[in-house]
Design a protein around this motif. Structure first.
Motif, PDB file in Angstrom:
ATOM      1  N   TYR A  38       0.828  -1.211   0.000  1.00 19.99           N
ATOM      2  CA  TYR A  38       0.000   0.000   0.000  1.00 19.99           C
ATOM      3  C   TYR A  38       0.866   1.266   0.000  1.00 19.99           C
ATOM      4  CZ  TYR A  38      -4.018   2.973   1.067  1.00 19.99           C
ATOM      5  OH  TYR A  38      -5.002   3.934   1.024  1.00 19.99           O
ATOM      6  N   ASP A  42       0.291   5.186  -5.125  1.00 23.50           N
ATOM      7  CA  ASP A  42      -0.381   6.439  -4.801  1.00 23.50           C
ATOM      8  C   ASP A  42      -1.685   6.598  -5.580  1.00 23.50           C
ATOM      9  OD1 ASP A  42       0.557   7.043  -7.342  1.00 23.50           O
ATOM     10  OD2 ASP A  42       1.775   8.744  -6.723  1.00 23.50           O
ATOM     11  N   THR A  43      -1.988   5.609  -6.404  1.00 21.99           N
ATOM     12  CA  THR A  43      -3.188   5.653  -7.233  1.00 21.99           C
ATOM     13  C   THR A  43      -3.871   4.293  -7.167  1.00 21.99           C
ATOM     14  OG1 THR A  43      -2.082   7.215  -8.710  1.00 21.99           O
ATOM     15  CG2 THR A  43      -4.056   6.123  -9.560  1.00 21.99           C
ATOM     16  N   TYR A  62      -9.269   4.472   1.298  1.00 21.67           N
ATOM     17  CA  TYR A  62      -8.320   5.040   0.330  1.00 21.67           C
ATOM     18  C   TYR A  62      -8.290   6.560   0.340  1.00 21.67           C
ATOM     19  CZ  TYR A  62      -9.066   0.286  -1.331  1.00 21.67           C
ATOM     20  OH  TYR A  62      -9.196  -1.077  -1.404  1.00 21.67           O
ATOM     21  N   LYS A  65      -5.160   8.273  -1.195  1.00 22.04           N
ATOM     22  CA  LYS A  65      -4.771   7.880  -2.553  1.00 22.04           C
ATOM     23  C   LYS A  65      -5.632   8.588  -3.589  1.00 22.04           C
ATOM     24  CE  LYS A  65      -2.073   4.684  -0.769  1.00 22.04           C
ATOM     25  NZ  LYS A  65      -0.664   4.915  -0.619  1.00 22.04           N
TER      26      LYS A  65
END
Length: 171
Positions: A38, A42-43, A62, A65
């Motif tokens: 994780y 970043d996406t 999330y 992100k």
């Protein structure tokens, strides 16, 4: 170019969820490398059905992100700052891969995974196989006789719980 990584779990018989979308059978007693993985992304990319399932889990996981939800019917931005992508998926993914950033996590679901496999967009697969046979459910790989892809096994990790995690790269 940014890598797209499919980090996913399946049952021994190849299902990523029950037919209802439930994932109550997944082990949650250990981290199984999730925290380390994780941190390298970043996406996050997922299909709308998967997104709706994630929303049912409670706190949205999330927040830190950039999240894109692929849907043919939804558009705009969600309450969680996730953005719907509902057209020209090919160019969107090509542009995203060329953009600045860390790795991209393809979360699921099965239909989106199939699309990414067909287009050759997945660079790595980290598959955690849980020692359970579900008998039915949502398959990891949609049945498609035209889909044949060779993978290179890079790493295998076993856990005391019987879970086996494999890292593959795509040719």
């Amino acid at each position: 170019m940014r890598k797209i990584i499919l980090f996913i779990a399946s049952s021994l018989d190849g299902y990523i969820a029950r037919k209802s979308g439930d994932i109550d059978w997944l082990f949650t007693d250990q981290d199984y490398g999730y925290t380390e993985f994780y941190a390298q992304v970043d996406t996050v990319i997922m299909g709308n059905k998967t997104y709706q399932q994630v929303l049912s889990f409670g706190e949205y996981p999330y927040q830190d992100k950039e999240v894109f939800i692929f849907s043919r019917t939804q558009s705009g931005t969600t309450d969680n700052n996730a953005k719907f992508v509902n057209s020209d998926w090919l160019n969107f993914i090509k542009t995203l891969r060329q953009s600045h950033g860390r790795d991209i996590w393809l979360v699921g679901g099965a239909q989106l995974i199939h699309f990414f496999l067909q287009e050759g967009f997945i660079d790595e697969l980290i598959l955690s196989i849980h020692p359970i046979i579900l008998g039915s459910g949502i398959p990891l790989i949609v049945n498609d006789p035209s889909l044949e892809i060779n993978l290179d096994l890079k790493k295998v990790k076993t856990f005391d719980t019987g879970l086996v995690q494999m890292l593959y790269s795509f040719n």
